[in-house]
Each structure stands twice: as structure tokens, then as C-alpha cells.
Design a protein around this motif. Sequence first.
Motif, PDB file in Angstrom:
ATOM      1  N   HIS A 104     -16.245   5.963  -8.614  1.00 63.97           N
ATOM      2  CA  HIS A 104     -15.622   5.719  -7.312  1.00 63.97           C
ATOM      3  C   HIS A 104     -14.114   5.880  -7.458  1.00 63.97           C
ATOM      4  O   HIS A 104     -13.497   5.262  -8.315  1.00 63.97           O
ATOM      5  N   THR A 105     -13.558   6.712  -6.614  1.00 65.67           N
ATOM      6  CA  THR A 105     -12.100   6.904  -6.601  1.00 65.67           C
ATOM      7  C   THR A 105     -11.576   6.451  -5.242  1.00 65.67           C
ATOM      8  O   THR A 105     -12.096   6.843  -4.197  1.00 65.67           O
ATOM      9  N   THR A 106     -10.565   5.596  -5.280  1.00 67.51           N
ATOM     10  CA  THR A 106      -9.943   5.126  -4.029  1.00 67.51           C
ATOM     11  C   THR A 106      -8.463   5.468  -4.053  1.00 67.51           C
ATOM     12  O   THR A 106      -7.817   5.475  -5.103  1.00 67.51           O
ATOM     13  N   ARG A 107      -7.914   5.775  -2.847  1.00 67.84           N
ATOM     14  CA  ARG A 107      -6.485   6.067  -2.711  1.00 67.84           C
ATOM     15  C   ARG A 107      -5.832   4.983  -1.865  1.00 67.84           C
ATOM     16  O   ARG A 107      -6.340   4.602  -0.829  1.00 67.84           O
ATOM     17  N   ASP A 108      -4.710   4.519  -2.373  1.00 66.71           N
ATOM     18  CA  ASP A 108      -3.913   3.558  -1.616  1.00 66.71           C
ATOM     19  C   ASP A 108      -3.019   4.331  -0.652  1.00 66.71           C
ATOM     20  O   ASP A 108      -2.782   5.543  -0.825  1.00 66.71           O
ATOM     21  N   PRO A 109      -2.504   3.651   0.374  1.00 64.82           N
ATOM     22  CA  PRO A 109      -1.612   4.338   1.325  1.00 64.82           C
ATOM     23  C   PRO A 109      -0.376   4.969   0.669  1.00 64.82           C
ATOM     24  O   PRO A 109       0.163   5.958   1.154  1.00 64.82           O
ATOM     25  N   ASP A 110       0.053   4.422  -0.486  1.00 64.78           N
ATOM     26  CA  ASP A 110       1.254   4.987  -1.126  1.00 64.78           C
ATOM     27  C   ASP A 110       0.920   6.199  -2.000  1.00 64.78           C
ATOM     28  O   ASP A 110       1.787   6.780  -2.645  1.00 64.78           O
ATOM     29  N   GLY A 111      -0.372   6.588  -2.079  1.00 66.72           N
ATOM     30  CA  GLY A 111      -0.754   7.790  -2.804  1.00 66.72           C
ATOM     31  C   GLY A 111      -1.327   7.531  -4.186  1.00 66.72           C
ATOM     32  O   GLY A 111      -1.803   8.459  -4.833  1.00 66.72           O
ATOM     33  N   THR A 112      -1.314   6.294  -4.700  1.00 69.59           N
ATOM     34  CA  THR A 112      -1.905   6.022  -6.027  1.00 69.59           C
ATOM     35  C   THR A 112      -3.425   5.985  -5.911  1.00 69.59           C
ATOM     36  O   THR A 112      -3.985   5.607  -4.896  1.00 69.59           O
ATOM     37  N   THR A 113      -4.025   6.431  -6.970  1.00 65.94           N
ATOM     38  CA  THR A 113      -5.498   6.444  -6.994  1.00 65.94           C
ATOM     39  C   THR A 113      -6.006   5.476  -8.054  1.00 65.94           C
ATOM     40  O   THR A 113      -5.369   5.243  -9.084  1.00 65.94           O
ATOM     41  N   HIS A 114      -7.152   4.931  -7.762  1.00 68.68           N
ATOM     42  CA  HIS A 114      -7.840   4.027  -8.703  1.00 68.68           C
ATOM     43  C   HIS A 114      -9.250   4.560  -8.892  1.00 68.68           C
ATOM     44  O   HIS A 114      -9.945   4.841  -7.927  1.00 68.68           O
ATOM     45  N   THR A 115      -9.651   4.681 -10.134  1.00 67.89           N
ATOM     46  CA  THR A 115     -10.992   5.176 -10.443  1.00 67.89           C
ATOM     47  C   THR A 115     -11.803   4.058 -11.080  1.00 67.89           C
ATOM     48  O   THR A 115     -11.356   3.416 -12.036  1.00 67.89           O
TER      49      THR A 115
END
Length: 85
Positions: A6-17
Motif C-alpha cells: 500500500h502506497t499513500t501520498r500526503d498532501p505535501d507530496g511525501t509517500t509512505h509505503t
Amino acid sequence: MADEIHTTRDPDGTTHTTTVIDREPRRRGGIGIGLVLLVAILVAAFFAFQFLASEKAESGAISEAAQQVGDAAQDVGDAAQKAVD
């Protein structure tokens, strides 16, 4: 076995996998149950043999006492026979 990423993007453009790994559960319960059962059987056998040994000793003591009573009765009978003669 299914892996999920699962990859998520925060509003500031950082991604978390996040990776989820699905594994089969370990099945070792049978060994533990078998050991507990074996110990229970051994304990039961120990107490059974102790009981049987106790019964055998008791039977032997009763037989010996009965023999002594029989011998004493024989002695009394012999003494009575001598007194009559």
C-alpha cells in the motif's frame, strides 16, 4: 500467501509505503498436546503401579497372618490332644 503493498501520498507530496505479508500460521499445537498427554499417561501409570504394589503387599500380609492363626490353632489342638491323653 498473499503480499500487499500500500502506497499513500500526503498532501505535501511525501509517500509512505506499507507492505503486508500474509503467512500461514504455525501449527505446533499437536506436539504440545501430545507431550501433555504422554506425561498424563506416565503419571497415571505410576500411581496405578503404586496401588497394585500396595495391594500385593496387603494380600501378602493377610496371607501371612492367616497362616500364623492356622499354626496357632494347630498348636492349641496339639496341646489339647496331649492334655486328654
